[in-house]
Design a protein around this motif. Structure first.
Motif, PDB file in Angstrom:
ATOM      1  N   ILE A  64       0.815  -1.206   0.000  1.00 45.74           N
ATOM      2  CA  ILE A  64       0.000   0.000   0.000  1.00 45.74           C
ATOM      3  C   ILE A  64       0.856   1.268   0.000  1.00 45.74           C
ATOM      4  CG2 ILE A  64      -1.776   1.278   1.266  1.00 45.74           C
ATOM      5  CD1 ILE A  64      -2.624  -1.358  -0.132  1.00 45.74           C
ATOM      6  N   ALA A  65       2.076   1.201   0.547  1.00 50.49           N
ATOM      7  CA  ALA A  65       2.914   2.393   0.664  1.00 50.49           C
ATOM      8  C   ALA A  65       3.074   3.155  -0.645  1.00 50.49           C
ATOM      9  CB  ALA A  65       4.282   2.020   1.251  1.00 50.49           C
ATOM     10  N   PRO A  66       3.315   2.468  -1.796  1.00 48.93           N
ATOM     11  CA  PRO A  66       3.433   3.239  -3.040  1.00 48.93           C
ATOM     12  C   PRO A  66       2.166   4.017  -3.398  1.00 48.93           C
ATOM     13  CG  PRO A  66       4.323   1.032  -3.332  1.00 48.93           C
ATOM     14  CD  PRO A  66       3.616   1.042  -2.011  1.00 48.93           C
ATOM     15  N   LEU A  67       1.016   3.483  -3.036  1.00 49.05           N
ATOM     16  CA  LEU A  67      -0.237   4.186  -3.314  1.00 49.05           C
ATOM     17  C   LEU A  67      -0.343   5.451  -2.468  1.00 49.05           C
ATOM     18  CD1 LEU A  67      -2.715   1.174  -3.379  1.00 49.05           C
ATOM     19  CD2 LEU A  67      -1.686   2.333  -5.329  1.00 49.05           C
ATOM     20  N   ILE A  68       0.053   5.339  -1.202  1.00 48.43           N
ATOM     21  CA  ILE A  68       0.008   6.498  -0.325  1.00 48.43           C
ATOM     22  C   ILE A  68       0.964   7.562  -0.838  1.00 48.43           C
ATOM     23  CG2 ILE A  68       0.441   7.308   2.022  1.00 48.43           C
ATOM     24  CD1 ILE A  68      -0.277   4.477   2.978  1.00 48.43           C
ATOM     25  N   ALA A  69       2.179   7.142  -1.194  1.00 48.74           N
ATOM     26  CA  ALA A  69       3.161   8.092  -1.710  1.00 48.74           C
ATOM     27  C   ALA A  69       2.651   8.764  -2.972  1.00 48.74           C
ATOM     28  CB  ALA A  69       4.482   7.374  -1.976  1.00 48.74           C
ATOM     29  N   GLN A  70       2.060   7.980  -3.863  1.00 46.80           N
ATOM     30  CA  GLN A  70       1.567   8.512  -5.122  1.00 46.80           C
ATOM     31  C   GLN A  70       0.478   9.560  -4.880  1.00 46.80           C
ATOM     32  OE1 GLN A  70      -0.966   6.050  -7.916  1.00 46.80           O
ATOM     33  NE2 GLN A  70       0.932   6.087  -9.120  1.00 46.80           N
ATOM     34  N   LYS A  71      -0.415   9.277  -3.952  1.00 44.58           N
ATOM     35  CA  LYS A  71      -1.500  10.218  -3.663  1.00 44.58           C
ATOM     36  C   LYS A  71      -0.961  11.501  -3.027  1.00 44.58           C
ATOM     37  CE  LYS A  71      -6.049  10.507  -1.499  1.00 44.58           C
ATOM     38  NZ  LYS A  71      -7.124   9.767  -0.820  1.00 44.58           N
ATOM     39  N   GLU A 184       4.807   1.459   8.669  1.00 43.67           N
ATOM     40  CA  GLU A 184       6.037   1.806   7.954  1.00 43.67           C
ATOM     41  C   GLU A 184       6.957   2.716   8.751  1.00 43.67           C
ATOM     42  OE1 GLU A 184       7.118   0.903   4.561  1.00 43.67           O
ATOM     43  OE2 GLU A 184       5.814  -0.660   5.351  1.00 43.67           O
ATOM     44  N   LEU A 185       6.450   3.280   9.840  1.00 42.49           N
ATOM     45  CA  LEU A 185       7.209   4.286  10.578  1.00 42.49           C
ATOM     46  C   LEU A 185       8.550   3.773  11.113  1.00 42.49           C
ATOM     47  CD1 LEU A 185       7.128   7.235  11.412  1.00 42.49           C
ATOM     48  CD2 LEU A 185       5.906   6.558  13.484  1.00 42.49           C
ATOM     49  N   PRO A 186       8.626   2.575  11.691  1.00 40.95           N
ATOM     50  CA  PRO A 186       9.938   2.114  12.180  1.00 40.95           C
ATOM     51  C   PRO A 186      10.990   2.032  11.077  1.00 40.95           C
ATOM     52  CG  PRO A 186       8.184   0.781  13.128  1.00 40.95           C
ATOM     53  CD  PRO A 186       7.546   1.632  12.066  1.00 40.95           C
ATOM     54  N   ARG A 187      10.595   1.603   9.895  1.00 41.31           N
ATOM     55  CA  ARG A 187      11.561   1.495   8.794  1.00 41.31           C
ATOM     56  C   ARG A 187      12.040   2.870   8.342  1.00 41.31           C
ATOM     57  NH1 ARG A 187      11.096   0.989   3.145  1.00 41.31           N
ATOM     58  NH2 ARG A 187       8.820   0.881   3.255  1.00 41.31           N
ATOM     59  N   VAL A 188      11.113   3.826   8.221  1.00 39.63           N
ATOM     60  CA  VAL A 188      11.497   5.173   7.802  1.00 39.63           C
ATOM     61  C   VAL A 188      12.374   5.830   8.866  1.00 39.63           C
ATOM     62  CG1 VAL A 188      10.626   7.470   7.242  1.00 39.63           C
ATOM     63  CG2 VAL A 188       9.466   5.451   6.345  1.00 39.63           C
ATOM     64  N   LEU A 189      12.006   5.688  10.124  1.00 32.49           N
ATOM     65  CA  LEU A 189      12.832   6.245  11.197  1.00 32.49           C
ATOM     66  C   LEU A 189      14.211   5.600  11.217  1.00 32.49           C
ATOM     67  CD1 LEU A 189      10.250   6.524  14.119  1.00 32.49           C
ATOM     68  CD2 LEU A 189      11.269   8.402  12.825  1.00 32.49           C
ATOM     69  N   GLY A 190      14.266   4.311  10.922  1.00 28.42           N
ATOM     70  CA  GLY A 190      15.559   3.635  10.853  1.00 28.42           C
ATOM     71  C   GLY A 190      16.433   4.202   9.749  1.00 28.42           C
ATOM     72  N   ASP A 191      15.831   4.487   8.593  1.00 27.75           N
ATOM     73  CA  ASP A 191      16.587   5.096   7.488  1.00 27.75           C
ATOM     74  C   ASP A 191      17.130   6.466   7.891  1.00 27.75           C
ATOM     75  OD1 ASP A 191      16.120   2.923   5.825  1.00 27.75           O
ATOM     76  OD2 ASP A 191      14.373   3.840   4.848  1.00 27.75           O
ATOM     77  N   LEU A 192      16.300   7.251   8.576  1.00 21.85           N
ATOM     78  CA  LEU A 192      16.738   8.572   9.010  1.00 21.85           C
ATOM     79  C   LEU A 192      17.834   8.466  10.078  1.00 21.85           C
ATOM     80  CD1 LEU A 192      13.295  10.421   9.217  1.00 21.85           C
ATOM     81  CD2 LEU A 192      15.007  10.583   7.390  1.00 21.85           C
ATOM     82  N   TRP A 193      17.685   7.527  10.964  1.00 19.79           N
ATOM     83  CA  TRP A 193      18.684   7.338  12.023  1.00 19.79           C
ATOM     84  C   TRP A 193      20.037   6.950  11.431  1.00 19.79           C
ATOM     85  CZ3 TRP A 193      19.031   8.601  16.935  1.00 19.79           C
ATOM     86  CH2 TRP A 193      20.008   8.002  17.730  1.00 19.79           C
ATOM     87  N   ASN A 194      20.019   6.111  10.416  1.00 22.45           N
ATOM     88  CA  ASN A 194      21.269   5.638   9.819  1.00 22.45           C
ATOM     89  C   ASN A 194      22.020   6.738   9.078  1.00 22.45           C
ATOM     90  OD1 ASN A 194      20.980   3.013  10.748  1.00 22.45           O
ATOM     91  ND2 ASN A 194      19.858   2.341   8.923  1.00 22.45           N
ATOM     92  N   CYS A 195      21.314   7.791   8.658  1.00 26.61           N
ATOM     93  CA  CYS A 195      22.001   8.875   7.944  1.00 26.61           C
ATOM     94  C   CYS A 195      22.634   9.880   8.896  1.00 26.61           C
ATOM     95  CB  CYS A 195      21.048   9.567   6.968  1.00 26.61           C
ATOM     96  SG  CYS A 195      19.942  10.804   7.706  1.00 26.61           S
ATOM     97  N   LEU A 196      22.425   9.705  10.202  1.00 23.73           N
ATOM     98  CA  LEU A 196      22.990  10.617  11.186  1.00 23.73           C
ATOM     99  C   LEU A 196      24.427  10.226  11.552  1.00 23.73           C
ATOM    100  CD1 LEU A 196      19.984  11.019  13.630  1.00 23.73           C
ATOM    101  CD2 LEU A 196      20.990  12.842  12.240  1.00 23.73           C
ATOM    102  N   LYS A 197      25.251  11.237  11.766  1.00 24.99           N
ATOM    103  CA  LYS A 197      26.580  11.009  12.318  1.00 24.99           C
ATOM    104  C   LYS A 197      26.451  10.526  13.770  1.00 24.99           C
ATOM    105  CE  LYS A 197      28.664  14.854   9.702  1.00 24.99           C
ATOM    106  NZ  LYS A 197      29.351  16.176   9.829  1.00 24.99           N
TER     107      LYS A 197
END
Length: 205
Positions: A64-71, A184-197
């Protein structure tokens, strides 16, 4: 009763082919056929799709995530200019200050403005002497953000982030994470966390 986010996004009837064109790459032919049938039927699409896909809400959310992003992207592409005019004078300096105090390092800091929209906060961060980089799902909002801030702005799908590891001193996620479904929030937060120094700070509001 109140419709879920998933139910409000998943169309039925003659719109079913649009859904399949978006999620088809995730499904084999048998599942595509069954999903098409379910989208034609009345009832709760979320439960019906979960039954076909298996794996419960987590598996369903990935479809479903791609549909939400598309909208969401379509909405902001259409209204980016008016959104900029309506929000350019909003004062969120207290939130920016909270992020910078938590980092507790001198300028210049490298800050990711996650969901930067048309660039209001990129301008503020730059004026404060920091290296601000925006990330936005809407190409039109990103275009405006580059124009008004002269900052680098990346256009990426929030559900398929491609961020350099250990690159930013801080991530400023102001009024944006509500676009992310809970599953999906844990995965997105994980991506953001990994980009931090190391000792980097993620601010969200």
């Amino acid at each position: 009763g109140k419709r879920s986010v998933t139910e409000s996004i998943l169309p039925r009837g003659e719109e079913a082919h649009k859904v399949l064109s978006t999620i088809g790459k995730y499904l084999d032919q048998a599942k595509r056929t069954r999903v098409a049938q379910l989208l034609e039927e009345r009832g709760k699409p979320k439960k019906a799709l979960a039954a076909v896909l298996g794996g419960g809400d987590a598996a369903l959310s990935r479809i479903i995530a791609p549909l939400i992003a598309q909208k969401n992207i379509g909405h902001y592409d259409q209204h980016a200019a008016s959104y900029f005019e309506g929000t350019k004078d909003h004062d969120v300096l207290q939130n920016i200050d909270a992020l910078l105090r938590a980092i507790a390092k001198p300028a210049p800091l490298r800050i990711l403005d996650f969901g930067c929209g048309p660039g209001r906060d990129l301008q503020t961060l730059t004026k404060l002497g920091h290296e601000a980089i925006g990330l936005e799902g809407s190409a039109e909002a990103a275009r405006i953000a580059r124009s008004v801030s002269s900052c680098e702005v990346w256009v990426q799908d929030f559900f398929a982030l491609d961020l350099p590891p250990a690159y930013f001193d801080g991530v400023f996620a102001n009024a944006v994470l509500f676009h992310i479904p809970l599953e999906e929030l844990p995965r997105v937060l994980g991506d953001l966390w990994n980009c931090l120094k190391p000792n980097g700070v993620l601010f969200s509001s």
